[in-house]
Structures are given as structure tokens and as C-alpha cells.
Scaffold this motif. Structure first.
Motif, PDB file in Angstrom:
ATOM      1  N   GLU A  54      41.719  36.924  38.120  1.00  0.00           N
ATOM      2  CA  GLU A  54      40.521  36.205  37.672  1.00  0.00           C
ATOM      3  C   GLU A  54      39.637  37.091  36.803  1.00  0.00           C
ATOM      4  N   SER A  62      43.215  30.430  35.607  1.00  0.00           N
ATOM      5  CA  SER A  62      42.655  30.686  36.930  1.00  0.00           C
ATOM      6  C   SER A  62      43.668  30.318  38.008  1.00  0.00           C
ATOM      7  N   THR A 115      37.887  30.205  40.809  1.00  0.00           N
ATOM      8  CA  THR A 115      36.577  30.076  40.152  1.00  0.00           C
ATOM      9  C   THR A 115      35.616  29.125  40.870  1.00  0.00           C
TER      10      THR A 115
END
Length: 447
Positions: A384, A395, A399
Motif C-alpha cells: 500500500e 490496493s 485503504t
């Protein structure tokens, strides 16, 4: 433009500092707009930190999202994101120059210096002409891609919506932002050659940089490519092919990714993910299902990133090539790094080492800080963080689950990644003064 110069003169700031301040202002304005109730669907107004995250992600053309972009935002919110992506990708100074030229304004020397810094150029000669070409090339490519994508999506949705999707995705993908209005990115189009080819072309054109793009367009007239263009094109091509080959071999039998696809689908998906790692952030397979070895390999490619002067991030492919060239030169016992029969100065090597060292320190530090506040594996946190620094936007699903401190770390990484480690280092350092003397040479044992 003259007002920009007066602001810089009054504040007595350097071009790198002015660029950092400009991007900060864009993010602040974007934060305020995205935090408005009209930007989100009823009852889902973004908090200030989440609005800041989304604004930074858009301005830094990253694509990481704390909410589902396709469903959370209204048309107003989507337009705000799109405008910020365009400003972040092309650069606010490039856009300001274009408007100044359109109104017949003169571009001053200080503004040319800022433009040179913004476009990562070594010389001011032709910088205004280049900025004009950047706008023309970008808008032309985006318009053509928007029409082609709209024609494809017109068979699935109303024409108006298909055209809007075409415009949004052409701008987002060309600027390597990675924001999509389709739930699940492009996984639904894994075997769609038409969508895959168009989006890969957009990613590559946005990632090779405007200098290279200009060289390619002028090639029919000049019949020559600059050393920079040769290095970028050859390195990018090798990295894309090598990356696709590694992903193909590692994921061939993985039932969560390439396993269910036929031979052609496996090849197409592998190449697409490799291209996307240049800094795009879109995917045609579920990357959360990738093997850890593949995820770590993707971290390396994201760290390398795209080309200088492009819409992508990372340490840049030219930096990577110089490092590899320096290693080979030392192993052969030679003194100079030579690329395409051109010798590089020592300054190039020093800059490449400095950029890489700073980038490694930033990414590792960010991942370590994240590991103290986030309950995820270090590999996922490193993925990330690297995705944010490389402004890639891929991702592993972390997130939306980040804590406030984790979001702040990612915001900082995205900002540094878009500005560039070298530009930021110059922005933070005091005024450079030339040394009037040299110390005596010493010797230490290495290895």
C-alpha cells in the motif's frame, strides 16, 4: 502568470518550493469541494480527513480511495475529481501557461524556470513550446480514447452515460490516476481485447513522458530520438515484457487469478497487470488473490515507476537504468556509464543513488509507521505504501480500513511520490552555495 511570478518574488521561494505550494493549494481546494454535501450522495458526506485523502489521491494522480468512487460521489464529485486529475497529471503550471498563451500573455523568465522544474527538464530552451505541445497531445489522445471507449460501452448503457464513462476513464487512465466508475475496476473486461488494448495504450502514452511523446511525434521529420527517449522506450518495453512474463509464470495455476482463464486470457491479463504497474492502478484480475511472491514482485515494479516528466511516480525508469548501468560498469572495471554510445556524467549517478536512497528510506519508514497502527501484515502495508509513493493506486483492500494515522501516512506518500523525491529534497534544502575549497582525498575499505 505574472501574478504567479509576483507571488513567488514576494515570498522569495525557489521553483521546487513554489511547485510544492501549488500542489498543496490544489489539494486544499479539492478537499473543501469534496467535503461539500453536494459532492456525495445523500447521507454519505465525506469527513474532512477522507476528503483530504481523496483530493490528494486525485491531485497526485494515484487512485487510492477510502470510498467507492463509482457509487459514493455525485456528478459534481466526479467532476471535481476529474478536474483535479487533469491538473495533477498535466501540472498546474502547464495549464497556467496554456491559458496565459491563449490570452496573449508573456511568459516571464521566472515562470520558465518553474515550468522547467515542473516538467523535470534540464534546460529552459523550448520549454514554453513543449508545454503547449503537452496540452495539445494530451487533449488529442484523451479525446480519441474517449470516443473509442464510448463506442464500446454504448452497447451496454445509454449513449450519454457511455460518452461520460469514455471521457472520465480516458482522462483518468491517460493521467495514470486509476479512478474508475466501474465496480471492481476492469475485472469484468479481463478477456475484452478492445478495452484492454485501448487502456494499455493510454497507460503507456501517459507513462513514457511528454518529452518522449513529442520525440515520437516529431520522428517522421527529424529521424532521430534523444538519448532520454531511447532509454525510456527500451527500459519501459523490457520492464513490461519481463513483468508480464513473471506474473504469467507465478500466477499460471492460481485459481484466484489467472487459473480459470484460457491461454490467451492468461497472456492478456499478465501483460495488462505489468503495464498497469507503470503507474496506472487499474486491474483486470483480483490482485488480493495474488500469491505473496507476485505481490512482492509488483512492489518492486511499482517502486521503479514510470518515466520522468510523465504522469506517473516512482523513482523513474531512467534512475533504475542508471543504477543498473553503474553496477555493470563497476563489475567490468570501467569508469564511465555508457548508454547507446553516450557517456553519462558522474552527477547522473549521484542523483540516481540519492533518489533511490531517499525513496527506499521513505517507503520503508512509511510501512514501519503503518505497521505500528494497522492490524495487517507488513507485506500488505508495504504494498500500500509503495503504491502510494509510486502513485500507482493498486490496493490489496487496505485503504478503506486505514485508521486516521494510516491515511495521513498514505497522503504524505502520495504527495511525495507526485512531487518526486529529488524535487522535494530541493524544496526543503536551504539555498545552495558553491564550496570554495575541497577536502583532501581519503581512502576507506569497502566490501
Amino acid at each position: 502568470m505574472n501574478r504567479l511570478s509576483s507571488v513567488q518574488k514576494k515570498l522569495k521561494i525557489s521553483p521546487p518550493q513554489f511547485l510544492a505550494m501549488g500542489f498543496t493549494m490544489i489539494i486544499v481546494i479539492g478537499t473543501l469541494l469534496l467535503s461539500l454535501p453536494v459532492a456525495s450522495i445523500p447521507g454519505q458526506r465525506l469527513g474532512l480527513l477522507d476528503a483530504l485523502f481523496m483530493a490528494a489521491s486525485a491531485a497526485c494522480v494515484t487512485g487510492l480511495s477510502v470510498v467507492d468512487t463509482s457509487t459514493h460521489f455525485t456528478l459534481f464529485g466526479h467532476i471535481v475529481i476529474l478536474v483535479m486529475v487533469q491538473l495533477g497529471g498535466l501540472g498546474f503550471m502547464t495549464m497556467a501557461t496554456w491559458f496565459a498563451l491563449a490570452w496573449g500573455k508573456r511568459v516571464s523568465l521566472k515562470e520558465r524556470l518553474i515550468l522547467k522544474e515542473a516538467m523535470n527538464q534540464n534546460y529552459m530552451e523550448g520549454i514554453v513550446r513543449l508545454s503547449r505541445r503537452v496540452i495539445i497531445y494530451s487533449l488529442t489522445v484523451e479525446a480519441a480514447a474517449a470516443v473509442l471507449l464510448a463506442l464500446r460501452w454504448a452497447s451496454e448503457m445509454p449513449l450519454g452515460k457511455a460518452l461520460y464513462y469514455g471521457v472520465f476513464h480516458s482522462i483518468s487512465i491517460f493521467n495514470n490516476a486509476g479512478f474508475v466508475l466501474i465496480n471492481g475496476s476492469f475485472i469484468a473486461y479481463t478477456n475484452d481485447i478492445y478495452i484492454n488494448v485501448i487502456t494499455m495504450i493510454l497507460i503507456v502514452l501517459g507513462g513514457i513522458g511528454f518529452i518522449v511523446l513529442s520525440d515520437l511525434i516529431e520522428y517522421r521529420r527529424t529521424r532521430r530520438l534523444s538519448l532520454h527517449s531511447k532509454v525510456v522506450l527500451s527500459a519501459s518495453g523490457i520492464l513490461i515484457v519481463f513483468g508480464g512474463l513473471v506474473i504469467f509464470m507465478m500466477e499460471f495455476s492460481n485459481s484466484l487469478t489467472l487459473g480459470p482463464l484460457n491461454a490467451g486470457g492468461k497472456v492478456l491479463a499478465s501483460i495488462y497487470q505489468s503495464v498497469s504497474l507503470r503507474s496506472a492502478g487499474t486491474s483486470t484480475i483480483d490482485i488480493t488473490g495474488l500469491r505473496e511472491s507476485t505481490q512482492f514482485f509488483m512492489i518492486i515494479l511499482m517502486f521503479i515507476g514510470a518515466a520522468p516528466g510523465s504522469t506517473g511516480g516512482g523513482i523513474k525508469v531512467t534512475t533504475f537504468v542508471i543504477l543498473i548501468g553503474s553496477v555493470i560498469t563497476m563489475m567490468r572495471g570501467r569508469e564511465d556509464v555508457v548508454l547507446f554510445r553516450n557517456r553519462l556524467s558522474k552527477e547522473h549517478t549521484y542523483k540516481a543513488i540519492m533518489i533511490t536512497f531517499i525513496a527506499i528510506a521513505l517507503v520503508v519508514s512509511g510501512a514501519m509507521i503503518m505497521s505500528t497502527t494497522q492490524s495487517h501484515s507488513f507485506l500488505k502495508l508495504l504494498f500500500e505504501t509503495t503504491s502510494a509513493f509510486g502513485t500507482v493506486g493498486l490496493s490489496l483492500g487496505l485503504t478503506p480500513e486505514l485508521t486516521a494515522s494510516g491515511k495521513i501516512v498514505i497522503i504524505i506518500m502520495m504527495f511525495i511520490g507526485r512531487m518526486g523525491a529529488l524535487t522535494l529534497a530541493y524544496a526543503l534544502q536551504p539555498r545552495i552555495r558553491k564550496e570554495l575549497y575541497r577536502h583532501p582525498e581519503g581512502k576507506i575499505i569497502i566490501g
